[in-house]
Design a protein around this motif. Structure first.
Motif, PDB file in Angstrom:
ATOM      1  N   ALA A   1      -4.698   4.635  -0.021  1.00 42.01           N
ATOM      2  CA  ALA A   1      -4.190   5.982  -0.322  1.00 42.01           C
ATOM      3  C   ALA A   1      -3.273   6.477   0.798  1.00 42.01           C
ATOM      4  O   ALA A   1      -2.233   7.093   0.523  1.00 42.01           O
ATOM      5  N   LEU A   2      -3.620   6.213   2.044  1.00 37.11           N
ATOM      6  CA  LEU A   2      -2.751   6.596   3.166  1.00 37.11           C
ATOM      7  C   LEU A   2      -1.413   5.863   3.084  1.00 37.11           C
ATOM      8  O   LEU A   2      -0.352   6.445   3.353  1.00 37.11           O
ATOM      9  N   TYR A   3      -1.456   4.583   2.711  1.00 37.97           N
ATOM     10  CA  TYR A   3      -0.223   3.813   2.569  1.00 37.97           C
ATOM     11  C   TYR A   3       0.634   4.391   1.454  1.00 37.97           C
ATOM     12  O   TYR A   3       1.829   4.627   1.628  1.00 37.97           O
ATOM     13  N   TRP A   4       0.032   4.615   0.283  1.00 32.55           N
ATOM     14  CA  TRP A   4       0.775   5.200  -0.831  1.00 32.55           C
ATOM     15  C   TRP A   4       1.329   6.560  -0.465  1.00 32.55           C
ATOM     16  O   TRP A   4       2.450   6.895  -0.838  1.00 32.55           O
ATOM     17  N   ALA A   5       0.551   7.352   0.264  1.00 30.56           N
ATOM     18  CA  ALA A   5       1.024   8.682   0.683  1.00 30.56           C
ATOM     19  C   ALA A   5       2.322   8.546   1.480  1.00 30.56           C
ATOM     20  O   ALA A   5       3.301   9.259   1.226  1.00 30.56           O
ATOM     21  N   GLU A   6       2.342   7.632   2.422  1.00 34.05           N
ATOM     22  CA  GLU A   6       3.536   7.421   3.242  1.00 34.05           C
ATOM     23  C   GLU A   6       4.702   6.953   2.382  1.00 34.05           C
ATOM     24  O   GLU A   6       5.826   7.446   2.516  1.00 34.05           O
ATOM     25  N   ALA A   7       4.441   6.040   1.475  1.00 38.13           N
ATOM     26  CA  ALA A   7       5.502   5.501   0.624  1.00 38.13           C
ATOM     27  C   ALA A   7       6.060   6.544  -0.343  1.00 38.13           C
ATOM     28  O   ALA A   7       7.233   6.489  -0.710  1.00 38.13           O
TER      29      ALA A   7
END
Length: 159
Positions: free
Chosen positions: A49-55
């Protein structure tokens, strides 16, 4: 100012729900489950979720606290071609978007699935070896119009 995909989805809590729903669907799928058969980080859904948030236009917490984009690509590299698994992972993602109620906004659901399909294809380009992945990669950013160049403008999409 137009809200980011990250804002439209509902921020990190919504992405954590989506990541959890996607992960559960993947574990239940007999083909996609293979990707997790050797274990996964106990905080996988939160980290994803943190990765998707950044993307998707949110804070850069993933690369500031967990790993670099080069690390992410290397983690997914060297596993050979797995087209069927990738397609089923995208199907699991589309179903998870529905599971968490994000299909109520068809434009948002479409951009999320388009992002996930693109990201899945991108992570599959280093079939042979993780050593082929260069250092210094940035997390690709995704907007309502697709991939965003480093200057914040929509990039041309490959056909």
């Amino acid at each position: 100012m137009t809200e980011t995909v990250y804002e439209a989805v509902g921020g990190l809590p919504a992405l954590e729900s989506l990541a959890h729903a996607w992960h559960e669907r993947c574990i239940a799928d007999p083909v996609v489950a293979h990707a997790f058969s050797h274990g996964h980080h106990p905080d996988h859904s939160h980290r994803l979720a943190l990765y998707w948030a950044e993307a998707l236009g949110g804070p850069r917490d993933y690369t500031e606290t967990i790993a670099s984009e080069s690390d992410v690509v290397r983690m997914h590299a060297g596993n050979g071609d797995h087209h069927e698994m990738d397609e089923r992972a995208v199907d699991c993602f589309a179903a998870a978007v529905d599971d968490v109620g994000l299909t109520a906004d068809p434009a948002l659901a479409a951009v999320l699935v388009a992002y996930f399909r693109w990201a899945t294809d991108r992570l599959g380009i280093h079939h042979d070896s993780a050593s082929d992945v260069p250092d210094g990669l940035d997390v690709p950013r995704w907007s309502w119009d697709g991939l965003v160049d480093g200057d914040g403008t929509a990039a041309a999409q490959p056909q």
